[in-house]
Design a protein around this motif. Sequence first.
Motif, PDB file in Angstrom:
ATOM      1  N   GLU A   1       1.027  -1.372   0.072  1.00  0.00           N
ATOM      2  CA  GLU A   1      -0.031   0.067  -0.026  1.00  0.00           C
ATOM      3  C   GLU A   1       0.981   1.051  -0.040  1.00  0.00           C
ATOM      4  OE1 GLU A   1      -3.233  -2.050   2.863  1.00  0.00           O
ATOM      5  OE2 GLU A   1      -2.533   0.115   3.620  1.00  0.00           O
ATOM      6  N   GLY A   2       0.531   2.406  -0.598  1.00  0.00           N
ATOM      7  CA  GLY A   2       1.103   3.365  -0.637  1.00  0.00           C
ATOM      8  C   GLY A   2       1.877   3.718  -1.989  1.00  0.00           C
ATOM      9  N   ARG A   3       2.641   4.883  -2.085  1.00  0.00           N
ATOM     10  CA  ARG A   3       3.820   5.010  -2.869  1.00  0.00           C
ATOM     11  C   ARG A   3       4.968   5.547  -2.393  1.00  0.00           C
ATOM     12  NH1 ARG A   3       0.508   9.176  -5.983  1.00  0.00           N
ATOM     13  NH2 ARG A   3       0.265   9.462  -3.974  1.00  0.00           N
ATOM     14  N   VAL A   4       6.270   5.197  -3.160  1.00  0.00           N
ATOM     15  CA  VAL A   4       7.523   5.866  -2.740  1.00  0.00           C
ATOM     16  C   VAL A   4       8.158   6.533  -3.889  1.00  0.00           C
ATOM     17  CG1 VAL A   4       7.809   3.576  -1.249  1.00  0.00           C
ATOM     18  CG2 VAL A   4       8.817   3.608  -3.573  1.00  0.00           C
ATOM     19  N   ASN A   5       8.993   7.469  -3.524  1.00  0.00           N
ATOM     20  CA  ASN A   5       9.714   8.354  -4.184  1.00  0.00           C
ATOM     21  C   ASN A   5      11.314   7.549  -4.438  1.00  0.00           C
ATOM     22  OD1 ASN A   5       8.027   9.995  -5.291  1.00  0.00           O
ATOM     23  ND2 ASN A   5       8.582  11.545  -3.495  1.00  0.00           N
ATOM     24  N   VAL A   6      11.792   7.180  -5.596  1.00  0.00           N
ATOM     25  CA  VAL A   6      12.972   6.845  -5.938  1.00  0.00           C
ATOM     26  C   VAL A   6      13.746   8.093  -6.361  1.00  0.00           C
ATOM     27  CG1 VAL A   6      14.432   5.234  -7.158  1.00  0.00           C
ATOM     28  CG2 VAL A   6      12.161   4.746  -6.625  1.00  0.00           C
ATOM     29  N   GLY A   7      14.982   8.487  -5.709  1.00  0.00           N
ATOM     30  CA  GLY A   7      15.812   9.608  -6.331  1.00  0.00           C
ATOM     31  C   GLY A   7      17.221   9.671  -5.835  1.00  0.00           C
ATOM     32  N   ILE A   8      17.647  10.710  -6.299  1.00  0.00           N
ATOM     33  CA  ILE A   8      18.986  10.934  -5.682  1.00  0.00           C
ATOM     34  C   ILE A   8      19.314  12.380  -5.385  1.00  0.00           C
ATOM     35  CG2 ILE A   8      20.346   9.175  -7.146  1.00  0.00           C
ATOM     36  CD1 ILE A   8      20.517  10.739  -9.557  1.00  0.00           C
ATOM     37  N   ASN A   9      20.264  12.560  -4.514  1.00  0.00           N
ATOM     38  CA  ASN A   9      20.703  13.857  -3.998  1.00  0.00           C
ATOM     39  C   ASN A   9      21.896  14.377  -4.449  1.00  0.00           C
ATOM     40  OD1 ASN A   9      18.986  12.526  -1.173  1.00  0.00           O
ATOM     41  ND2 ASN A   9      18.415  14.605  -1.646  1.00  0.00           N
ATOM     42  N   ASP A  10      22.258  15.739  -4.660  1.00  0.00           N
ATOM     43  CA  ASP A  10      23.575  16.003  -4.419  1.00  0.00           C
ATOM     44  C   ASP A  10      23.952  16.528  -2.978  1.00  0.00           C
ATOM     45  OD1 ASP A  10      22.616  18.742  -3.932  1.00  0.00           O
ATOM     46  OD2 ASP A  10      23.090  19.351  -6.099  1.00  0.00           O
ATOM     47  N   GLU A  11      25.293  16.978  -3.085  1.00  0.00           N
ATOM     48  CA  GLU A  11      25.714  17.323  -1.682  1.00  0.00           C
ATOM     49  C   GLU A  11      25.090  18.478  -0.934  1.00  0.00           C
ATOM     50  OE1 GLU A  11      29.552  17.509  -3.112  1.00  0.00           O
ATOM     51  OE2 GLU A  11      28.752  15.609  -3.667  1.00  0.00           O
ATOM     52  N   ASP A  12      24.263  19.459  -1.629  1.00  0.00           N
ATOM     53  CA  ASP A  12      23.636  20.462  -1.167  1.00  0.00           C
ATOM     54  C   ASP A  12      22.243  19.980  -0.839  1.00  0.00           C
ATOM     55  OD1 ASP A  12      25.674  21.865  -2.021  1.00  0.00           O
ATOM     56  OD2 ASP A  12      24.760  22.449  -3.831  1.00  0.00           O
ATOM     57  N   GLY A  13      21.737  18.895  -0.747  1.00  0.00           N
ATOM     58  CA  GLY A  13      20.722  18.270  -0.568  1.00  0.00           C
ATOM     59  C   GLY A  13      19.715  18.688  -1.608  1.00  0.00           C
ATOM     60  N   LYS A  14      20.101  18.886  -2.791  1.00  0.00           N
ATOM     61  CA  LYS A  14      19.160  19.167  -3.813  1.00  0.00           C
ATOM     62  C   LYS A  14      18.676  17.736  -4.325  1.00  0.00           C
ATOM     63  CE  LYS A  14      19.128  21.272  -8.324  1.00  0.00           C
ATOM     64  NZ  LYS A  14      19.895  21.699  -9.259  1.00  0.00           N
ATOM     65  N   GLU A  15      17.381  17.334  -4.815  1.00  0.00           N
ATOM     66  CA  GLU A  15      17.117  16.163  -5.205  1.00  0.00           C
ATOM     67  C   GLU A  15      16.402  16.038  -6.404  1.00  0.00           C
ATOM     68  OE1 GLU A  15      14.651  14.571  -1.984  1.00  0.00           O
ATOM     69  OE2 GLU A  15      12.797  14.971  -2.934  1.00  0.00           O
ATOM     70  N   ILE A  16      16.705  14.826  -7.085  1.00  0.00           N
ATOM     71  CA  ILE A  16      15.688  14.747  -8.287  1.00  0.00           C
ATOM     72  C   ILE A  16      15.189  13.367  -8.063  1.00  0.00           C
ATOM     73  CG2 ILE A  16      17.925  13.697  -9.719  1.00  0.00           C
ATOM     74  CD1 ILE A  16      16.154  15.106 -12.114  1.00  0.00           C
ATOM     75  N   ILE A  17      13.795  13.235  -8.387  1.00  0.00           N
ATOM     76  CA  ILE A  17      13.111  12.195  -8.311  1.00  0.00           C
ATOM     77  C   ILE A  17      13.242  11.288  -9.596  1.00  0.00           C
ATOM     78  CG2 ILE A  17      10.946  11.296  -8.017  1.00  0.00           C
ATOM     79  CD1 ILE A  17      10.157  13.706  -6.097  1.00  0.00           C
ATOM     80  N   LEU A  18      13.626  10.305  -9.645  1.00  0.00           N
ATOM     81  CA  LEU A  18      14.056   9.497 -10.858  1.00  0.00           C
ATOM     82  C   LEU A  18      12.643   8.604 -10.988  1.00  0.00           C
ATOM     83  CD1 LEU A  18      17.202   7.714  -9.808  1.00  0.00           C
ATOM     84  CD2 LEU A  18      16.899   9.384 -11.398  1.00  0.00           C
ATOM     85  N   SER A  19      11.986   8.165  -9.995  1.00  0.00           N
ATOM     86  CA  SER A  19      10.585   7.413 -10.255  1.00  0.00           C
ATOM     87  C   SER A  19       9.856   7.478  -9.076  1.00  0.00           C
ATOM     88  CB  SER A  19      11.298   6.143 -10.911  1.00  0.00           C
ATOM     89  OG  SER A  19       9.887   5.252 -11.169  1.00  0.00           O
ATOM     90  N   ARG A  20       8.421   7.242  -9.395  1.00  0.00           N
ATOM     91  CA  ARG A  20       7.796   6.830  -8.124  1.00  0.00           C
ATOM     92  C   ARG A  20       6.931   5.453  -8.328  1.00  0.00           C
ATOM     93  NH1 ARG A  20       4.315  12.141  -8.267  1.00  0.00           N
ATOM     94  NH2 ARG A  20       3.653  10.958  -6.485  1.00  0.00           N
ATOM     95  N   LEU A  21       6.885   4.856  -7.381  1.00  0.00           N
ATOM     96  CA  LEU A  21       6.402   3.412  -7.446  1.00  0.00           C
ATOM     97  C   LEU A  21       5.430   3.099  -6.536  1.00  0.00           C
ATOM     98  CD1 LEU A  21      10.197   1.632  -7.436  1.00  0.00           C
ATOM     99  CD2 LEU A  21       8.537   2.109  -9.604  1.00  0.00           C
ATOM    100  N   GLY A  22       4.280   2.335  -6.929  1.00  0.00           N
ATOM    101  CA  GLY A  22       3.020   2.145  -6.384  1.00  0.00           C
ATOM    102  C   GLY A  22       2.870   0.837  -6.003  1.00  0.00           C
ATOM    103  N   PRO A  23       1.772   0.567  -5.336  1.00  0.00           N
ATOM    104  CA  PRO A  23       1.146  -1.003  -4.989  1.00  0.00           C
ATOM    105  C   PRO A  23       1.480  -1.968  -6.147  1.00  0.00           C
ATOM    106  CG  PRO A  23      -0.491   0.483  -4.253  1.00  0.00           C
ATOM    107  CD  PRO A  23       0.529   1.427  -5.249  1.00  0.00           C
ATOM    108  N   ASN A  24       2.137  -3.081  -5.478  1.00  0.00           N
ATOM    109  CA  ASN A  24       2.614  -4.316  -6.346  1.00  0.00           C
ATOM    110  C   ASN A  24       3.773  -3.971  -7.280  1.00  0.00           C
ATOM    111  OD1 ASN A  24       0.219  -5.673  -5.339  1.00  0.00           O
ATOM    112  ND2 ASN A  24      -1.149  -5.006  -6.977  1.00  0.00           N
ATOM    113  N   GLU A  25       4.500  -2.954  -7.066  1.00  0.00           N
ATOM    114  CA  GLU A  25       5.719  -2.800  -7.526  1.00  0.00           C
ATOM    115  C   GLU A  25       6.689  -2.946  -6.483  1.00  0.00           C
ATOM    116  OE1 GLU A  25       5.360   0.185 -11.206  1.00  0.00           O
ATOM    117  OE2 GLU A  25       4.781   1.281  -9.465  1.00  0.00           O
TER     118      GLU A  25
END
Length: 211
Positions: free
Chosen positions: A48-72
């Motif tokens: 249940e629910g969704r997650v964000n998959v992402g990467i950060n740089d050292e300053d804390g700036k993040e980019i979300i690569l993908s979002r995954l949901g139920p059964n993934e």
Amino acid sequence: LKKVPLFESLSDKELEAVGRVVKIKSYPKNTILFSEGDESDSFYVICEGRVNVGINDEDGKEIILSRLGPNEYFGEMALMDGEPRSAFVMTRDPCKLMIIAKSDFKKLLSSDVMLNLLMELQRRLREANKKIESLALMDVYGRVARLLIQLAGTSEPGVQIREKLTHQEIASMVGASREMVSRVIKDLTSDGYISIRRKRITIHKSLPYSW
Ligand code: CMP
């Protein structure tokens, strides 16, 4: 487990065996499940629910690569190649997850499960290629337009995007600053392309990919 496409080839008996080794855990919204570079010991399937998959740089700036949901699922990469985690994973909603230990996950890798993993890897690579294309070739207006169309599920006007989005979240998904995204959203609103009510965006006119 039967609903999880990755395990569709497993027999009832095999599924029962998996069922005996999974742990089910609930997590509140915004929990970091692991960070990029962590050592790995588990594989996760979302109940249940969704997650964000992402990467950060050292300053804390993040980019979300993908979002995954139920059964993934996620966390298979580091378990398979023995490298550290390739990205962070954070809950976007309250989530219920199935957790399978590395040794149990390895026992599940029949050729049919492998084939499913490969098909999903291809799907994710295609998505990643699209993301590279938009980061390299589109301006922020185009990236925001593409994201909104993707979330609406159609390029037809008159559709409201169901989920509530903050400017910061849109910025992390398109690889731009929050300030820039706020400006784009303001322009799209004043030009009548979109309207926003209670953080939900409605698309009124076909959004062009470039201005
Ligand atoms: P792992 O490297 O173990 O930990 C991070 C997980 O995020 C990774 O396994 C994949 O399951 C998932 N992941 C990494 N990159 C992407 C991507 N571009 N799209 C979707 N999922 C990804």
